[in-house]
Write a protein that holds these residues in place. Structure first.
Motif, PDB file in Angstrom:
ATOM      1  N   ILE A 132       0.846  -1.196   0.000  1.00 39.26           N
ATOM      2  CA  ILE A 132       0.000   0.000   0.000  1.00 39.26           C
ATOM      3  C   ILE A 132       0.876   1.239   0.000  1.00 39.26           C
ATOM      4  O   ILE A 132       1.916   1.279   0.663  1.00 39.26           O
ATOM      5  CB  ILE A 132      -0.903   0.023   1.252  1.00 39.26           C
ATOM      6  CG1 ILE A 132      -1.909  -1.115   1.179  1.00 39.26           C
ATOM      7  CG2 ILE A 132      -1.611   1.354   1.414  1.00 39.26           C
ATOM      8  CD1 ILE A 132      -2.641  -1.320   2.472  1.00 39.26           C
ATOM      9  N   ILE A 133       0.470   2.251  -0.770  1.00 39.43           N
ATOM     10  CA  ILE A 133       1.125   3.554  -0.649  1.00 39.43           C
ATOM     11  C   ILE A 133       0.258   4.394   0.266  1.00 39.43           C
ATOM     12  O   ILE A 133      -0.901   4.656  -0.034  1.00 39.43           O
ATOM     13  CB  ILE A 133       1.288   4.222  -2.017  1.00 39.43           C
ATOM     14  CG1 ILE A 133       2.261   3.410  -2.867  1.00 39.43           C
ATOM     15  CG2 ILE A 133       1.811   5.633  -1.859  1.00 39.43           C
ATOM     16  CD1 ILE A 133       2.374   3.893  -4.270  1.00 39.43           C
ATOM     17  N   ALA A 183     -10.381  -3.168   4.905  1.00 40.03           N
ATOM     18  CA  ALA A 183     -10.409  -3.079   3.443  1.00 40.03           C
ATOM     19  C   ALA A 183      -9.232  -3.815   2.824  1.00 40.03           C
ATOM     20  O   ALA A 183      -8.814  -3.525   1.714  1.00 40.03           O
ATOM     21  CB  ALA A 183     -10.395  -1.613   3.015  1.00 40.03           C
ATOM     22  N   ASP A 199      -9.503  -3.104  -3.937  1.00 37.19           N
ATOM     23  CA  ASP A 199      -8.535  -2.840  -5.005  1.00 37.19           C
ATOM     24  C   ASP A 199      -7.777  -1.538  -4.733  1.00 37.19           C
ATOM     25  O   ASP A 199      -8.151  -0.767  -3.857  1.00 37.19           O
ATOM     26  CB  ASP A 199      -9.211  -2.882  -6.370  1.00 37.19           C
ATOM     27  CG  ASP A 199     -10.122  -1.691  -6.588  1.00 37.19           C
ATOM     28  OD1 ASP A 199     -10.745  -1.633  -7.646  1.00 37.19           O
ATOM     29  OD2 ASP A 199     -10.183  -0.829  -5.693  1.00 37.19           O
ATOM     30  N   PRO A 200      -6.690  -1.308  -5.473  1.00 40.72           N
ATOM     31  CA  PRO A 200      -5.815  -0.171  -5.161  1.00 40.72           C
ATOM     32  C   PRO A 200      -6.549   1.164  -5.110  1.00 40.72           C
ATOM     33  O   PRO A 200      -6.307   1.960  -4.200  1.00 40.72           O
ATOM     34  CB  PRO A 200      -4.812  -0.182  -6.313  1.00 40.72           C
ATOM     35  CG  PRO A 200      -4.801  -1.566  -6.814  1.00 40.72           C
ATOM     36  CD  PRO A 200      -6.151  -2.143  -6.562  1.00 40.72           C
ATOM     37  N   LEU A 201      -7.479   1.375  -6.047  1.00 39.80           N
ATOM     38  CA  LEU A 201      -8.190   2.659  -6.065  1.00 39.80           C
ATOM     39  C   LEU A 201      -8.883   2.922  -4.738  1.00 39.80           C
ATOM     40  O   LEU A 201      -8.785   3.995  -4.154  1.00 39.80           O
ATOM     41  CB  LEU A 201      -9.206   2.652  -7.215  1.00 39.80           C
ATOM     42  CG  LEU A 201     -10.114   3.876  -7.299  1.00 39.80           C
ATOM     43  CD1 LEU A 201      -9.290   5.143  -7.438  1.00 39.80           C
ATOM     44  CD2 LEU A 201     -11.071   3.760  -8.471  1.00 39.80           C
ATOM     45  N   THR A 202      -9.576   1.885  -4.238  1.00 36.12           N
ATOM     46  CA  THR A 202     -10.273   2.025  -2.963  1.00 36.12           C
ATOM     47  C   THR A 202      -9.289   2.329  -1.842  1.00 36.12           C
ATOM     48  O   THR A 202      -9.530   3.208  -1.005  1.00 36.12           O
ATOM     49  CB  THR A 202     -11.033   0.735  -2.657  1.00 36.12           C
ATOM     50  OG1 THR A 202     -11.799   0.381  -3.804  1.00 36.12           O
ATOM     51  CG2 THR A 202     -11.952   0.901  -1.479  1.00 36.12           C
ATOM     52  N   LEU A 203      -8.178   1.615  -1.832  1.00 37.26           N
ATOM     53  CA  LEU A 203      -7.187   1.827  -0.768  1.00 37.26           C
ATOM     54  C   LEU A 203      -6.587   3.226  -0.838  1.00 37.26           C
ATOM     55  O   LEU A 203      -6.363   3.865   0.190  1.00 37.26           O
ATOM     56  CB  LEU A 203      -6.082   0.778  -0.874  1.00 37.26           C
ATOM     57  CG  LEU A 203      -6.489  -0.594  -0.355  1.00 37.26           C
ATOM     58  CD1 LEU A 203      -5.475  -1.644  -0.756  1.00 37.26           C
ATOM     59  CD2 LEU A 203      -6.637  -0.575   1.154  1.00 37.26           C
ATOM     60  N   ILE A 204      -6.355   3.697  -2.058  1.00 40.00           N
ATOM     61  CA  ILE A 204      -5.834   5.060  -2.220  1.00 40.00           C
ATOM     62  C   ILE A 204      -6.800   6.042  -1.578  1.00 40.00           C
ATOM     63  O   ILE A 204      -6.414   6.884  -0.771  1.00 40.00           O
ATOM     64  CB  ILE A 204      -5.716   5.438  -3.716  1.00 40.00           C
ATOM     65  CG1 ILE A 204      -4.650   4.603  -4.402  1.00 40.00           C
ATOM     66  CG2 ILE A 204      -5.407   6.915  -3.881  1.00 40.00           C
ATOM     67  CD1 ILE A 204      -4.701   4.706  -5.905  1.00 40.00           C
ATOM     68  N   ILE A 205      -8.081   5.896  -1.956  1.00 38.94           N
ATOM     69  CA  ILE A 205      -9.055   6.869  -1.455  1.00 38.94           C
ATOM     70  C   ILE A 205      -9.175   6.758   0.060  1.00 38.94           C
ATOM     71  O   ILE A 205      -9.344   7.757   0.754  1.00 38.94           O
ATOM     72  CB  ILE A 205     -10.407   6.678  -2.160  1.00 38.94           C
ATOM     73  CG1 ILE A 205     -10.213   6.867  -3.668  1.00 38.94           C
ATOM     74  CG2 ILE A 205     -11.433   7.664  -1.648  1.00 38.94           C
ATOM     75  CD1 ILE A 205     -11.456   6.681  -4.478  1.00 38.94           C
ATOM     76  N   ILE A 206      -9.053   5.546   0.585  1.00 35.23           N
ATOM     77  CA  ILE A 206      -9.126   5.389   2.044  1.00 35.23           C
ATOM     78  C   ILE A 206      -7.978   6.126   2.727  1.00 35.23           C
ATOM     79  O   ILE A 206      -8.201   6.899   3.669  1.00 35.23           O
ATOM     80  CB  ILE A 206      -9.115   3.899   2.427  1.00 35.23           C
ATOM     81  CG1 ILE A 206     -10.463   3.269   2.073  1.00 35.23           C
ATOM     82  CG2 ILE A 206      -8.840   3.725   3.919  1.00 35.23           C
ATOM     83  CD1 ILE A 206     -10.519   1.789   2.277  1.00 35.23           C
ATOM     84  N   VAL A 240      -6.236   8.532   1.611  1.00 33.52           N
ATOM     85  CA  VAL A 240      -6.435   9.970   1.420  1.00 33.52           C
ATOM     86  C   VAL A 240      -7.470  10.494   2.414  1.00 33.52           C
ATOM     87  O   VAL A 240      -7.292  11.547   3.036  1.00 33.52           O
ATOM     88  CB  VAL A 240      -6.877  10.259  -0.036  1.00 33.52           C
ATOM     89  CG1 VAL A 240      -7.404  11.672  -0.154  1.00 33.52           C
ATOM     90  CG2 VAL A 240      -5.725  10.059  -0.986  1.00 33.52           C
TER      91      VAL A 240
END
Lengths: 331, 369
Positions: free
Chosen positions: A70-71, A128, A132-139, A141
């Motif tokens: 995760i980033i 979570a 998927d990566p998009l969801t993790l990014i938004i989380i 953020v």
């Protein structure tokens, strides 16, 4: 074989030409403002100072990314928390006055931030885990926004001040080798960065826990079979990253005025630094941080201070695109 | 978030067309109704009064403008699966093109004869769309080769660079005047008109904004249901598989980025003419995030979700601003930011397909029981 050597040398020549071009452009822009060797030296010193902070933040990115994939966009929030917690603890009466008070407040701030890092991981990343990566990014953020908002409520808009470590007052002792101005606090930043890097490397190499963390980054399933709990490792990685962020914030605090929204750009630049090293290598992250600091300071120095972030993000996009062309590293 | 299941149980084309038509008519009817309610306002019975001051008519106009942006963002993020954390910058390009070329026309050497024509701002709206599309095209090809986190970071960086260009102007100014107005931005963007017909007061502008939004929705629905739309969803699901089916994924991705940038720029121009001023603030990272939240709340892969997502976020923010302030006390009225972040986290953890999709599921289950 010969063709390979030829290819290598031509690539090297291309690289050298690129570096020369950049140097020439900087020199040209600098000469328009009558920059001498001293001005450049000063820019380099400042660049290494800011670069060391980026390197510290980058180490946190590398920790979280290698273990969890995760980033963590919230990394910058830990920097801000570290700095502001220290300021608040230092200003509250129970820690006493002077240098000991400063050290104790700093330690407490690191502990607090680490706890917050672990709690954040448990509350937001764990549920979570398989998104998927998009969801993790938004989380991540979202976590950043929430923490920054809380900081705004607690600390307000105004920038705080923390005394520099060596003097424990607002003014900093300054060295002047060869006419350059070097603040003692810059040396603190550098020393802290080197120390953190060394400790982290030793920890990952020599201790059982460190090895478990690395095992997790190689293969989660296999490490689970060996009795390692990847979920716990994820929490530990977040804790370490938070601690590193907090340390970065604390050593940086006397040089800037820590404020609730300082985390975003520092976090992003820490990511740039980590990405320059491919996101998986600690020494490369340190190198990336220093290089980014240098590029940013030199470029902003010869053009316009307000454009500093533009250069940082141009480097980011260039690094991402170049990394992509090399064996699909940034998928 | 998983790719939408577009294979199973697709109703026949004619039925879908009819459903879409009904949807558009019903939605337009609703929009017109709100507009009339405000205009006629029997006994001060207007939007603001009706909702206890939470939704003002101003908010309705904003929802229309942002719906246009979010529809474009949905195409990009929900259907094609490409993250953009810099969408507000395209919004800003439209706003700045409109603002600069109307308020700075004299400095730029554009004659008053041209700049005072009624169609000049309309031409600029198209010009802004072309510029935003061009920028998207130029950066799209290399940047869209990135995936996931890296694409997010790259678009974020790009967005920040564009906003700094608005703010800093690169130290370049014409005559004594700074082209973009720096931190303060530009004032005095003229109102839009057609011939001698002014599209102002706000009641008139409202219809323009929503006309654009509804046309945008219809176009997006058409795109989504076309061959290209299926290609987009295919590349969201699995790019490699899409590639093997003969879809030129790189080209489709760039196209959808260009389209979404043009949507954003169009809305940006409308925003500039609505606010009569532009400044770098509303186009930065925070704004880009807010757009993503709006798309997420409405449901990423749902064109109709866009207006609901925008409305939900704006209303919740307004409610938080008015009610949370009295609960927590003074903090510069910024408490809503916390709730905003938490809302984002919770939605992404528990309803990654968006609130609307979840509600739909719930009602379907309730009906079948």
């Amino acid at each position: 074989m010969l063709a390979l050597i030829e290819k290598r040398t031509s690539r090297l020549a291309l690289k050298a030409a690129g570096v020369l071009l950049v140097v020439a452009v900087i020199w040209l822009l600098g000469s328009r403002q009558n920059f001498g060797l001293q001005q450049y030296g000063q820019l380099v010193v400042a660049g290494i100072g800011t670069g060391a902070v980026y390197a510290l933040v980058a180490l946190g990115f590398v920790m979280v990314f290698t273990v969890t994939g995760i980033i963590n966009f919230a990394q910058g929030a830990f920097v801000m928390l570290g700095a502001l917690f220290t300021v608040t603890l230092y200003e509250t009466p129970f820690t006493g006055e002077g240098r000991t008070g400063l050290i104790i407040s700093a330690l407490l701030a690191v502990v607090l931030t680490t706890v917050i890092g672990v709690v954040v991981e448990r509350l937001t990343i764990l549920p979570a885990r398989n998104a998927d990566p998009l969801t993790l990014i938004i989380i991540t953020v979202g976590v950043y926004i929430a923490i920054q908002g809380l900081a705004l409520i607690y600390w307000g808009h105004a920038g705080r001040t923390l005394p520099s470590f060596t003097t424990a007052t607002g003014s900093d002792s300054i060295f002047r080798p060869w006419g350059l101005v070097i603040k003692a606090q810059t040396l603190w930043v550098l020393a802290t960065m080197v120390l953190a890097f060394a400790v982290l490397s030793l920890f990952l190499d020599k201790t059982m826990l460190g090895k478990a963390l690395r095992a997790c980054s190689v293969n989660r399933d296999a490490s689970r079979l060996m009795g390692i709990n990847p979920s716990r490792m994820s929490a530990i990685a977040f804790g370490i990253a938070a601690a590193l962020g907090a340390v970065a914030g604390i050593v940086l605090a006397p040089l800037t005025k820590p404020v609730y929204d300082m985390g975003l750009t520092i976090g992003l630049k820490g990511f740039v630094a980590a990405a320059m090293g491919g996101l998986i290598s600690l020494p490369a992250a340190v190198g990336g941080g220093l290089l980014l600091g240098l590029v940013e300071n030199l470029a902003a120095g010869v053009t316009k201070a307000g454009l500093r972030d533009v250069f940082a993000f141009i480097v980011l996009i260039a690094v991402l695109l170049r990394g992509r062309s090399r064996a699909g590293r940034f998928q | 978030m998983t790719a939408p299941d577009f294979v199973a149980e697709t109703p026949p084309v004619s039925a879908r067309r009819r459903a879409t038509l009904y949807g558009v008519v019903a939605f337009s009817g609703f929009v017109v109704l709100i507009g009339l309610l405000q205009q006629l306002a029997p006994g001060g019975f207007d939007i603001s009064r009706l909702t206890g001051g939470v939704i003002t008519f101003d908010t309705m106009v904003r929802i229309g403008i942002l719906t246009t942006v979010v529809v474009g963002l949905n195409l990009l993020m929900g259907y094609a699966g490409q993250v953009s954390l810099g969408q507000a910058a395209f919004f800003g390009i439209g706003a700045y093109v409109s603002a600069i070329l109307t308020t700075r026309a004299d400095v730029l050497g554009i004659g008053a004869g041209l700049a005072n024509q009624w169609w000049w701002p309309w031409l600029l709206i198209v010009g802004g769309m072309a510029l935003a599309g061009g920028v998207a095209y130029l950066v799209g090809r290399p940047i869209l080769k990135l995936h996931g986190h890296y694409l997010a970071m790259a678009t974020l960086g790009l967005g920040i660079i564009i906003v700094i260009v608005f703010r800093e102007n690169f130290g370049y100014s014409l005559g004594s005047r700074n082209i973009t107005g720096g931190f303060d931005g530009l004032y005095g963007v003229p109102r839009l008109r057609i011939g001698s017909f002014d599209l102002w007061p706000v009641e008139r502008y409202y219809y323009l904004v929503w006309l654009v939004a509804i046309v945008g929705i219809v176009l997006a629905l058409n795109l989504v249901r076309s061959r290209s739309g299926r290609a987009l969803r295919a590349l969201h699901g699995n790019e490699l598989a899409a590639e093997t089916l003969g879809i030129d994924t790189a080209r489709f991705k760039v196209r959808v980025l260009v389209i979404s940038a043009m949507y954003a720029s169009l809305a940006g121009s409308l925003f500039a003419h609505f606010r009569v001023a532009v400044s770098p603030g509303p186009f930065g990272f925070a704004a880009s995030l807010e757009l993503v939240v709006m798309a997420a709340v409405g449901g990423m892969a749902s064109v109709w979700g866009a207006p609901f997502g925008v409305a939900a976020v704006l209303v919740v923010r307004e409610l938080l601003r008015t009610h949370l302030g009295s609960l927590v006390g003074e903090a510069g009225g910024q408490q809503e930011v916390v709730a905003f972040g938490l809302m984002l986290v919770l939605i992404m953890i528990f309803m990654p397909e968006g609130v609307i999709a979840r509600l739909k599921q719930a009602t379907r289950r309730w009906r079948s029981e």
